[in-house]
Motif scaffolding. Structure first.
Motif, PDB file in Angstrom:
ATOM      1  N   UNK A  43       8.301   6.517   7.989  1.00 50.97           N
ATOM      2  CA  UNK A  43       9.687   6.043   7.924  1.00 50.97           C
ATOM      3  C   UNK A  43       9.841   4.943   6.885  1.00 50.97           C
ATOM      4  N   UNK A  44       8.849   4.081   6.790  1.00 49.78           N
ATOM      5  CA  UNK A  44       8.890   3.036   5.760  1.00 49.78           C
ATOM      6  C   UNK A  44       8.802   3.668   4.377  1.00 49.78           C
ATOM      7  N   UNK A  45       8.015   4.725   4.249  1.00 51.66           N
ATOM      8  CA  UNK A  45       7.935   5.449   2.976  1.00 51.66           C
ATOM      9  C   UNK A  45       9.290   6.057   2.620  1.00 51.66           C
ATOM     10  N   UNK A  46      10.055   6.484   3.633  1.00 54.02           N
ATOM     11  CA  UNK A  46      11.388   7.039   3.385  1.00 54.02           C
ATOM     12  C   UNK A  46      12.317   5.980   2.806  1.00 54.02           C
ATOM     13  N   UNK A  47      12.265   4.767   3.371  1.00 48.05           N
ATOM     14  CA  UNK A  47      13.087   3.669   2.840  1.00 48.05           C
ATOM     15  C   UNK A  47      12.693   3.357   1.398  1.00 48.05           C
ATOM     16  N   UNK A  78      14.821  11.361   8.479  1.00 46.37           N
ATOM     17  CA  UNK A  78      15.878  11.634   9.456  1.00 46.37           C
ATOM     18  C   UNK A  78      15.809  10.627  10.597  1.00 46.37           C
ATOM     19  N   UNK A  79      14.623  10.449  11.169  1.00 44.77           N
ATOM     20  CA  UNK A  79      14.486   9.507  12.282  1.00 44.77           C
ATOM     21  C   UNK A  79      14.714   8.070  11.822  1.00 44.77           C
ATOM     22  N   UNK A  80      14.383   7.792  10.561  1.00 44.65           N
ATOM     23  CA  UNK A  80      14.578   6.454  10.029  1.00 44.65           C
ATOM     24  C   UNK A  80      16.056   6.085  10.021  1.00 44.65           C
ATOM     25  N   UNK A  81      16.897   6.945   9.450  1.00 47.64           N
ATOM     26  CA  UNK A  81      18.321   6.626   9.371  1.00 47.64           C
ATOM     27  C   UNK A  81      18.980   6.666  10.733  1.00 47.64           C
ATOM     28  N   UNK A  85      13.843  10.668  -2.668  1.00 46.43           N
ATOM     29  CA  UNK A  85      12.985   9.859  -1.813  1.00 46.43           C
ATOM     30  C   UNK A  85      12.098  10.686  -0.902  1.00 46.43           C
ATOM     31  N   UNK A  86      12.672  11.752  -0.312  1.00 49.59           N
ATOM     32  CA  UNK A  86      11.847  12.580   0.574  1.00 49.59           C
ATOM     33  C   UNK A  86      10.799  13.347  -0.227  1.00 49.59           C
ATOM     34  N   UNK A  87      11.111  13.697  -1.477  1.00 50.07           N
ATOM     35  CA  UNK A  87      10.108  14.378  -2.292  1.00 50.07           C
ATOM     36  C   UNK A  87       8.978  13.422  -2.671  1.00 50.07           C
ATOM     37  N   UNK A  88       9.326  12.197  -3.049  1.00 53.58           N
ATOM     38  CA  UNK A  88       8.283  11.209  -3.351  1.00 53.58           C
ATOM     39  C   UNK A  88       7.391  10.986  -2.135  1.00 53.58           C
ATOM     40  N   UNK A  89       8.015  10.870  -0.961  1.00 54.28           N
ATOM     41  CA  UNK A  89       7.252  10.643   0.266  1.00 54.28           C
ATOM     42  C   UNK A  89       6.313  11.807   0.555  1.00 54.28           C
ATOM     43  N   UNK A 137       0.830  -1.207   0.000  1.00 58.25           N
ATOM     44  CA  UNK A 137       0.000   0.000   0.000  1.00 58.25           C
ATOM     45  C   UNK A 137       0.869   1.264   0.000  1.00 58.25           C
ATOM     46  N   UNK A 138       1.893   1.292   0.837  1.00 53.73           N
ATOM     47  CA  UNK A 138       2.782   2.456   0.888  1.00 53.73           C
ATOM     48  C   UNK A 138       3.556   2.587  -0.415  1.00 53.73           C
ATOM     49  N   UNK A 139       4.028   1.468  -0.942  1.00 51.14           N
ATOM     50  CA  UNK A 139       4.784   1.496  -2.205  1.00 51.14           C
ATOM     51  C   UNK A 139       3.943   2.064  -3.336  1.00 51.14           C
TER      52      UNK A 139
END
Length: 270
Positions: free
Chosen positions: A138-142, A224-227, A209-213, A81-83
């Motif tokens: 965070x999963x969206x960031x990955x 940021x919190x993800x990494x 990636x952050x723009x897509x998210x 769903x997130x993908x």
């Protein structure tokens, strides 16, 4: 000997340049990814996508045989769903990617890892979900990061670099007959070319990636919190994903800057 090296080097360089093209695989987006890339014409996008398809099928078949494909169902649905929300935004960077044969699968494995092969073949490992316990953002960031690698054709770019390195080493080794020289040259090539460009590839994937998210409705600051979570999860050894996606304070700072640029996109979705 010196003249022979020069002559062979010139011939190799001419052949190499003839087999390379300067391309821009994506549009720049708000985050401004606009580096011109050097790609070998000896390896086309279609050929690499075809090879990725073959390898992806093999990985899925192996996972299925072990009962490790798309299980647990709830985690699989979450990842997919997130993908899909992120994939719906890829046109901002690459309109043709809307028509890629995208696939998203969950692999049951303790590895903290995720990737996206050329052409849009995505895999997420359950270890990433279980050990990092990412929020949806965070999963969206990955996933956004991995998708961006595919959009930018970073795999093809790395193959092109390796082909260029091999041409130079073959010439030098042939003239000197010294395998040690070739080995040293390989190490030097890695330091001189692979590492700097890999860092630039990582930065591009981070920013895209952050723009897509953000465009998909996820808080881009979650990158940021993800990494940070990734770095702090090394009690049982370094997470697999960090072996190819090294983190650092400079990376966190760049993510913070990119996140602020695209934050209005996310806020507009709320």
């Amino acid at each position: 000997m010196i003249r022979a090296i020069r002559n062979l080097s010139a011939m190799g360089l001419a052949a190499l340049l003839a087999a390379c093209a300067q391309v821009q695989t994506t549009q720049s987006g708000l985050v401004g990814v606009n580096r011109t890339q050097t790609m070998s014409t000896l390896v086309s996008e279609a050929e690499l996508n075809q090879q990725a398809e073959v390898e992806y099928r093999q990985i899925l078949a192996q996972a299925k045989a072990k009962g490790a494909l798309d299980t647990p169902a709830a985690q699989t649905q979450r990842v997919q769903a997130i993908s899909r929300k992120l994939i719906a935004q890829v046109g901002v960077f690459r309109p043709d990617a809307r028509n890629w044969a995208w696939e998203i699968h969950l692999l049951k494995s303790g590895e903290v890892n995720a990737w996206c092969m050329p052409g849009g073949k995505i895999a997420v490992y359950t270890g990433l979900l279980d050990k990092i316990q990412p929020t949806d953002a965070e999963l969206a960031a990955v996933l956004g990061h991995e998708i961006s690698h595919a959009l930018r054709e970073h795999a093809r770019e790395q193959v092109s670099r390796q082909m260029a390195a091999n041409v130079g080493l073959s010439i030098l080794s042939a003239v000197t007959g010294n395998q040690a020289v070739a080995d040293l040259g390989s190490s030097l090539t890695q330091v001189m070319f692979t590492l700097p460009n890999s860092r630039s590839n990582e930065t591009e994937a981070d920013r895209m990636g952050v723009e897509l998210a953000a465009r998909a409705g996820y808080d881009p600051r979650a990158a940021i919190t993800l990494w940070q979570k990734m770095e702090q999860s090394g009690g049982g050894g370094q997470p697999e994903i960090l072996s190819t996606h090294p983190s650092s304070q400079s990376r966190i700072a760049d993510l913070a800057q990119a996140s602020e640029i695209v934050l209005p996109l996310y806020q507009g979705k709320k």
